[in-house]
Design a protein around this motif. Structure first.
Motif, PDB file in Angstrom:
ATOM      1  N   LEU A   1      16.528  -9.291  13.172  1.00  0.00           N
ATOM      2  CA  LEU A   1      16.096 -10.436  13.741  1.00  0.00           C
ATOM      3  C   LEU A   1      16.177 -11.869  13.056  1.00  0.00           C
ATOM      4  CD1 LEU A   1      13.043  -8.975  15.721  1.00  0.00           C
ATOM      5  CD2 LEU A   1      15.275  -9.497  16.639  1.00  0.00           C
TER       6      LEU A   1
ATOM      7  N   LEU B   1      19.751 -12.997  13.125  1.00  0.00           N
ATOM      8  CA  LEU B   1      20.069 -13.616  14.452  1.00  0.00           C
ATOM      9  C   LEU B   1      19.487 -14.990  14.599  1.00  0.00           C
ATOM     10  CD1 LEU B   1      19.576 -10.365  16.882  1.00  0.00           C
ATOM     11  CD2 LEU B   1      21.623 -11.702  16.510  1.00  0.00           C
ATOM     12  N   ALA B   2      18.255 -15.091  14.097  1.00  0.00           N
ATOM     13  CA  ALA B   2      17.334 -16.212  14.259  1.00  0.00           C
ATOM     14  C   ALA B   2      17.908 -17.236  13.095  1.00  0.00           C
ATOM     15  CB  ALA B   2      15.934 -16.070  14.062  1.00  0.00           C
ATOM     16  N   SER B   3      18.423 -16.982  12.170  1.00  0.00           N
ATOM     17  CA  SER B   3      18.741 -17.980  11.011  1.00  0.00           C
ATOM     18  C   SER B   3      19.975 -18.744  11.451  1.00  0.00           C
ATOM     19  CB  SER B   3      19.157 -17.370   9.760  1.00  0.00           C
ATOM     20  OG  SER B   3      20.538 -16.909   9.890  1.00  0.00           O
ATOM     21  N   ASP B   4      20.128 -19.994  11.055  1.00  0.00           N
ATOM     22  CA  ASP B   4      21.302 -20.867  11.300  1.00  0.00           C
ATOM     23  C   ASP B   4      22.290 -20.900  10.313  1.00  0.00           C
ATOM     24  OD1 ASP B   4      19.749 -22.571  10.039  1.00  0.00           O
ATOM     25  OD2 ASP B   4      19.626 -23.928  11.811  1.00  0.00           O
TER      26      ASP B   4
ATOM     27  N   GLU C   1      24.391 -18.466   9.287  1.00  0.00           N
ATOM     28  CA  GLU C   1      25.489 -17.811   9.774  1.00  0.00           C
ATOM     29  C   GLU C   1      26.237 -18.459  10.903  1.00  0.00           C
ATOM     30  OE1 GLU C   1      26.355 -13.281   9.017  1.00  0.00           O
ATOM     31  OE2 GLU C   1      24.243 -13.876   9.480  1.00  0.00           O
TER      32      GLU C   1
ATOM     33  N   PHE D   1      27.621 -17.239  14.468  1.00  0.00           N
ATOM     34  CA  PHE D   1      27.771 -16.337  15.009  1.00  0.00           C
ATOM     35  C   PHE D   1      28.853 -16.330  16.225  1.00  0.00           C
ATOM     36  CE2 PHE D   1      23.593 -15.885  13.290  1.00  0.00           C
ATOM     37  CZ  PHE D   1      23.534 -14.474  13.255  1.00  0.00           C
ATOM     38  N   GLU D   2      29.487 -17.182  16.140  1.00  0.00           N
ATOM     39  CA  GLU D   2      30.806 -17.486  16.963  1.00  0.00           C
ATOM     40  C   GLU D   2      31.632 -16.336  17.207  1.00  0.00           C
ATOM     41  OE1 GLU D   2      32.701 -19.228  20.220  1.00  0.00           O
ATOM     42  OE2 GLU D   2      30.678 -20.058  19.190  1.00  0.00           O
TER      43      GLU D   2
ATOM     44  N   ARG E   1      30.734 -12.749  19.042  1.00  0.00           N
ATOM     45  CA  ARG E   1      30.154 -12.556  20.468  1.00  0.00           C
ATOM     46  C   ARG E   1      30.497 -11.229  21.105  1.00  0.00           C
ATOM     47  NH1 ARG E   1      35.034 -15.105  23.537  1.00  0.00           N
ATOM     48  NH2 ARG E   1      36.373 -15.581  21.818  1.00  0.00           N
TER      49      ARG E   1
ATOM     50  N   LEU F   1      19.986  -4.533  21.692  1.00  0.00           N
ATOM     51  CA  LEU F   1      19.038  -5.712  21.632  1.00  0.00           C
ATOM     52  C   LEU F   1      17.557  -5.266  22.228  1.00  0.00           C
ATOM     53  CD1 LEU F   1      18.682  -8.507  21.236  1.00  0.00           C
ATOM     54  CD2 LEU F   1      18.983  -9.223  23.588  1.00  0.00           C
ATOM     55  N   ARG F   2      17.584  -4.453  23.180  1.00  0.00           N
ATOM     56  CA  ARG F   2      16.265  -3.823  23.859  1.00  0.00           C
ATOM     57  C   ARG F   2      15.593  -3.103  22.781  1.00  0.00           C
ATOM     58  NH1 ARG F   2      16.739  -0.634  29.370  1.00  0.00           N
ATOM     59  NH2 ARG F   2      17.317  -2.733  29.879  1.00  0.00           N
TER      60      ARG F   2
ATOM     61  N   LEU G   1      14.066  -5.355  20.060  1.00  0.00           N
ATOM     62  CA  LEU G   1      12.806  -6.057  20.875  1.00  0.00           C
ATOM     63  C   LEU G   1      11.560  -5.283  20.808  1.00  0.00           C
ATOM     64  CD1 LEU G   1      14.654  -8.466  23.441  1.00  0.00           C
ATOM     65  CD2 LEU G   1      13.787  -9.201  21.131  1.00  0.00           C
TER      66      LEU G   1
ATOM     67  N   LEU H   1      31.360  -4.750  24.925  1.00  0.00           N
ATOM     68  CA  LEU H   1      32.181  -5.965  24.596  1.00  0.00           C
ATOM     69  C   LEU H   1      33.075  -6.183  23.555  1.00  0.00           C
ATOM     70  CD1 LEU H   1      29.568  -8.626  26.179  1.00  0.00           C
ATOM     71  CD2 LEU H   1      31.755  -7.785  27.103  1.00  0.00           C
TER      72      LEU H   1
ATOM     73  N   ARG I   1      36.809  -6.822  23.743  1.00  0.00           N
ATOM     74  CA  ARG I   1      37.265  -6.637  25.315  1.00  0.00           C
ATOM     75  C   ARG I   1      38.407  -7.862  25.592  1.00  0.00           C
ATOM     76  NH1 ARG I   1      35.897  -3.825  29.841  1.00  0.00           N
ATOM     77  NH2 ARG I   1      34.225  -2.591  28.838  1.00  0.00           N
ATOM     78  N   SER I   2      37.876  -9.019  25.296  1.00  0.00           N
ATOM     79  CA  SER I   2      38.864 -10.237  25.609  1.00  0.00           C
ATOM     80  C   SER I   2      40.133 -10.040  24.853  1.00  0.00           C
ATOM     81  CB  SER I   2      38.108 -11.436  25.749  1.00  0.00           C
ATOM     82  OG  SER I   2      37.551 -11.692  24.437  1.00  0.00           O
TER      83      SER I   2
ATOM     84  N   LEU J   1      13.761  -8.521  28.559  1.00  0.00           N
ATOM     85  CA  LEU J   1      14.716  -8.118  27.851  1.00  0.00           C
ATOM     86  C   LEU J   1      14.299  -6.711  27.447  1.00  0.00           C
ATOM     87  CD1 LEU J   1      16.251 -11.006  25.686  1.00  0.00           C
ATOM     88  CD2 LEU J   1      17.690  -9.588  27.541  1.00  0.00           C
ATOM     89  N   ALA J   2      13.075  -6.566  26.957  1.00  0.00           N
ATOM     90  CA  ALA J   2      12.639  -5.492  26.427  1.00  0.00           C
ATOM     91  C   ALA J   2      12.185  -4.421  27.483  1.00  0.00           C
ATOM     92  CB  ALA J   2      11.345  -5.565  25.554  1.00  0.00           C
TER      93      ALA J   2
ATOM     94  N   ARG K   1      19.145 -17.004  20.027  1.00  0.00           N
ATOM     95  CA  ARG K   1      18.676 -17.661  18.647  1.00  0.00           C
ATOM     96  C   ARG K   1      17.407 -18.666  18.980  1.00  0.00           C
ATOM     97  NH1 ARG K   1      22.626 -20.683  14.703  1.00  0.00           N
ATOM     98  NH2 ARG K   1      23.397 -18.724  14.468  1.00  0.00           N
TER      99      ARG K   1
ATOM    100  N   LEU L   1      14.521 -16.476  19.803  1.00  0.00           N
ATOM    101  CA  LEU L   1      14.082 -15.638  18.567  1.00  0.00           C
ATOM    102  C   LEU L   1      13.255 -16.703  17.603  1.00  0.00           C
ATOM    103  CD1 LEU L   1      16.844 -13.030  17.763  1.00  0.00           C
ATOM    104  CD2 LEU L   1      14.460 -12.462  18.911  1.00  0.00           C
ATOM    105  N   THR L   2      13.736 -18.080  17.698  1.00  0.00           N
ATOM    106  CA  THR L   2      13.117 -18.792  16.602  1.00  0.00           C
ATOM    107  C   THR L   2      11.914 -19.543  17.377  1.00  0.00           C
ATOM    108  OG1 THR L   2      14.701 -20.314  17.384  1.00  0.00           O
ATOM    109  CG2 THR L   2      14.945 -18.967  15.236  1.00  0.00           C
TER     110      THR L   2
ATOM    111  N   LEU M   1      30.681 -16.130  27.571  1.00  0.00           N
ATOM    112  CA  LEU M   1      31.130 -14.574  28.345  1.00  0.00           C
ATOM    113  C   LEU M   1      30.899 -14.555  29.653  1.00  0.00           C
ATOM    114  CD1 LEU M   1      29.950 -12.302  25.516  1.00  0.00           C
ATOM    115  CD2 LEU M   1      32.374 -12.892  26.118  1.00  0.00           C
TER     116      LEU M   1
ATOM    117  N   ASP N   1      39.893 -12.531  33.159  1.00  0.00           N
ATOM    118  CA  ASP N   1      41.104 -12.008  32.478  1.00  0.00           C
ATOM    119  C   ASP N   1      41.651 -11.092  33.371  1.00  0.00           C
ATOM    120  OD1 ASP N   1      41.124 -13.392  29.923  1.00  0.00           O
ATOM    121  OD2 ASP N   1      39.413 -11.986  29.143  1.00  0.00           O
TER     122      ASP N   1
END
Lengths: 459, 459
Positions: free
Chosen positions: A163, A166-169, A171, A173-174, A177, A196-197, A200, A237, A254-255, B166-167, B197, B200-201, B237, B258
């Motif tokens: 978490l 995911l929350a930090s900026d 990195e 994340f592009e 995806r 993700l479920r 959480l 994905l 997938r893309s 989500l959970a 993000r 979560l933040t 997406l 696609d």
């Protein structure tokens, strides 16, 4: 062109073109960026490709690297390579830095060794190592389509660590995806994946090993069709890619798979006309002419073989000159019927609905259509020949020849792509010429030998 | 076939086929499911399509609805429709319930009104309403490709509410894959989108309106190419789809876009051979024959028009019978050159690299290739004719005719698809016949008129 035309772009392109040229001449970076921003990416690329190579170099030299990278990303690979190899190393590195690692590898893999090394030497060491690794995989495999960046954790990590990342900026994340967090063991083998479920609904202190499930993985050498089957079966994905020893080496999305299938379909469309190198009109004229000629000159030879059949019957032709009118017709009609069968087989191959083992079944299905269409077309052309030349026997000869040749053409057209594939040949490239040569020879032979046999009743 | 063959499936299919047949005969549901589970989805579909329609109905009647839905999902749309319309309403509803709403709409939209109503009447009321709405959009538009299910919240909702949804495992998140939470205003218009993000933040009590950013949306009527440009520009997406009044009506995913582009490319491949209805060999023989004939019989008429040119020169032909050997050759070679130009234009059209406005530029590029290839091919075929028939003037006539006709063929082949598109016609379907007819006529005319002019030196 009328000013009330519903598609405004019909009036503008010349204008945009001139304004881009002015911006280049004035070295007006902001003006150029602003102009291109008014266009969609594909329109912007289309405008740029209309400039001469030197002007294109200027444009890419002026643009911000991220904007230039978007355009390179949008371009078909052969264009992307052509654009990058003309840039200075410094400009090229800045642009390539902005691309996803799979596109980096696609472009750098096609450059000359010298150009590639010059660029790799200037890149971030880790990125360069990733690209070197990605380049080593074949284009149509999971390894060739994956990105090197994976969103990974280790077995001892906790939900809180995921978490926090995911929350930090810190990195970007592009590139991730659609990826789930993948859990690796000490040997870097993916042993788990977390939803993700699950993240959480678990405590922050919970170990990932407690909430992970077994991941679906794919081997780096897996071909495109296997990858497509996997993405059909699972709704993920992204799928982690592993080497033979089980180590994670990247993730295929997938893309990326969808785009590779589309490229293959479009490339097959060109190959069927004998265009093997994915021609685009921005390539040099001489290269385009040479590539097209390679196939056309083979085709002359095949045509000569078929023409020998006509030559063998010159006496019959002299006696019934009207036959000369119908020879190209029978050849063209049979070719069309056969190509319809080729097209259906190619589509069914691409959808995975037929395999080489099905050749006999395909033949049976084609032959039944061929019999119906052969009879209908034979009667039609026979009537035409009868009425036109006032000779029923001539009509019968032409009609019967076309009917028989139609059955032959659809049989060959339906089955040949499967046989070529069975023997490791490319059905897209070779089916057409094989089909045409055989049906031409057979068509000429049928018309001329039947006409010779019934000569007394026709002349 | 050898037992050591590297592709084991070569030995198995007959076996699998028999075992599936046995399972059907024994009404062994578990056995059938287990057999199909050993195959990939595309292989399973391929096996099933080899059975006669009645046996297929039995298979779909026996399978669990979710498994049957996976197979329907994998099938090309025309097959999916064919399979569903033969099922009892009860079975069909169970299977359709398991499909994503976009596939539901694709299938139900193609059924007869009667069948469609029977199925809709048995469906969940909300789902049926969604399908009715989706069916109303055209296939190649954002509305036709979207799913009705969207992951939406309202402006007053909080971060905690999103995380709880989500959970929770009350909802099936499958259809939402790749979607971000979209925030709607009181009129159901999307006014915001929230990143993971940001969720979560932020504090659980934070209002979504405080952390949302402006969403990219697309109109329901937007055509496929516009959608493709949007997905090229943004890395999302999924993109929310809105009606003219701004109301959210669904979400279109990158993979739906696609797949639609791929289907269009493959459908174009068929159309270029005159196959408009996306033929597959599991369709009834008579339907397949009739669809193919529709185009072939038009083609006869075009061929007759071209043949009239030969007929007009029968005297020349009688004098120089050797010409009859070269007529099909010139016609075939020009056709191939022209089709290469068609293929390149079709590809550039599909990549968005050319537009109808570029016709002149395309013509200039094609003509230069045509001049080079025309000269080379003309010399080659001229030499062949000279050596074969021992007459240099005959060689010159054939060579010059092919050279000129090559330039004509690539000019027409490159430009005709653009002109057809400009006037709202389908370039994939009409380019080939137009090209062939014109190049045949021109080729016959060039050879025969030149031969007539030089008759004294040839005979």
């Amino acid at each position: 062109m009328s000013q009330t035309h519903p598609e405004p772009e019909f009036d503008e392109p010349g204008d945009i073109h001139d304004r881009i040229r002015d911006a280049i001449a004035a070295d007006d970076v902001d003006g150029l960026e602003a102009l291109l921003a008014t266009l969609t990416l594909s329109d912007a690329l289309r405008e740029i490709l209309q400039f001469a190579p030197k002007e294109r170099d200027r444009i890419f030299g002026m643009l911000h690297a991220d904007r230039a990278a978007e355009l390179i990303n949008e371009a078909p690979n052969e264009i992307a390579v052509e654009l990058v190899e003309r840039l200075s190393v410094g400009t090229a590195v800045d642009i390539i830095d902005e691309l996803d690692s799979d596109v980096q590898a696609d472009v750098i893999g096609e450059l000359s060794d010298e150009d590639a090394e010059a660029i790799l030497a200037e890149m971030d060491e880790q990125d360069a190592a990733d690209v070197r690794r990605l380049v080593s995989y074949d284009d149509g495999t999971a390894g060739g389509l994956m990105i090197a960046e994976a969103f990974t954790f280790h077995e001892g990590d906790t939900v809180g660590q995921v978490l926090r990342r995911l929350a930090s900026d810190e990195e970007d994340f592009e590139p991730y995806r659609g990826q789930h967090p993948y859990i690796l063991d000490a040997e870097e083998r993916p042993v788990g994946v977390v939803s993700l479920r699950a993240l959480l609904t678990s405590k922050r202190s919970a170990a990932l090993s407690g909430i992970m499930s077994t991941p679906v993985t794919v081997g780096a050498q897996a071909p495109l069709d296997e990858l497509r089957d996997l993405f059909d079966k699972y709704s993920y994905l992204g799928i982690p890619v592993v080497e033979a020893d089980g180590r994670l080496v990247g993730v295929v999305s997938r893309s990326a798979m969808d785009e590779a299938v589309l490229e293959r379909s479009e490339s097959d469309g060109l190959k069927r006309q004998g265009l093997v190198g994915d021609e685009l009109r921005s390539q040099p004229t001489v290269l385009r002419a040479r590539r097209r000629l390679a196939w056309l000159s083979t085709n002359i030879v095949l045509n000569i073989i078929a023409a020998c059949v006509i030559s063998a019957y010159e006496e019959t032709l002299t006696a019934i000159i009207a036959i000369a009118i119908f020879l190209p017709m029978v050849s063209d009609m049979s070719g069309c019927s056969g190509n319809q069968a080729v097209a259906v087989t190619m589509r069914e191959l691409s959808l995975g609905l037929v395999k080489p083992i099905d050749a006999f079944r395909v033949w049976a299905k084609e032959a039944s259509v061929g019999v119906i269409n052969g009879i209908v077309l034979g009667i039609l052309i026979g009537l035409v020949a009868w009425i036109w030349k006032g000779n029923a026997v001539l009509g019968g000869v032409i009609g019967v020849a076309l009917a028989l040749n139609t059955v032959l053409a659809v049989s060959i057209g339906g089955v040949v792509p499967l046989l070529l594939k069975r023997f490791g040949q490319d059905p897209a490239a070779a089916s057409g010429p094989l089909l045409t040569t055989i049906t031409d020879m057979a068509g000429f032979f049928l018309v001329l030998s039947l006409a010779s046999a019934f000569l007394p009743w026709i002349v």
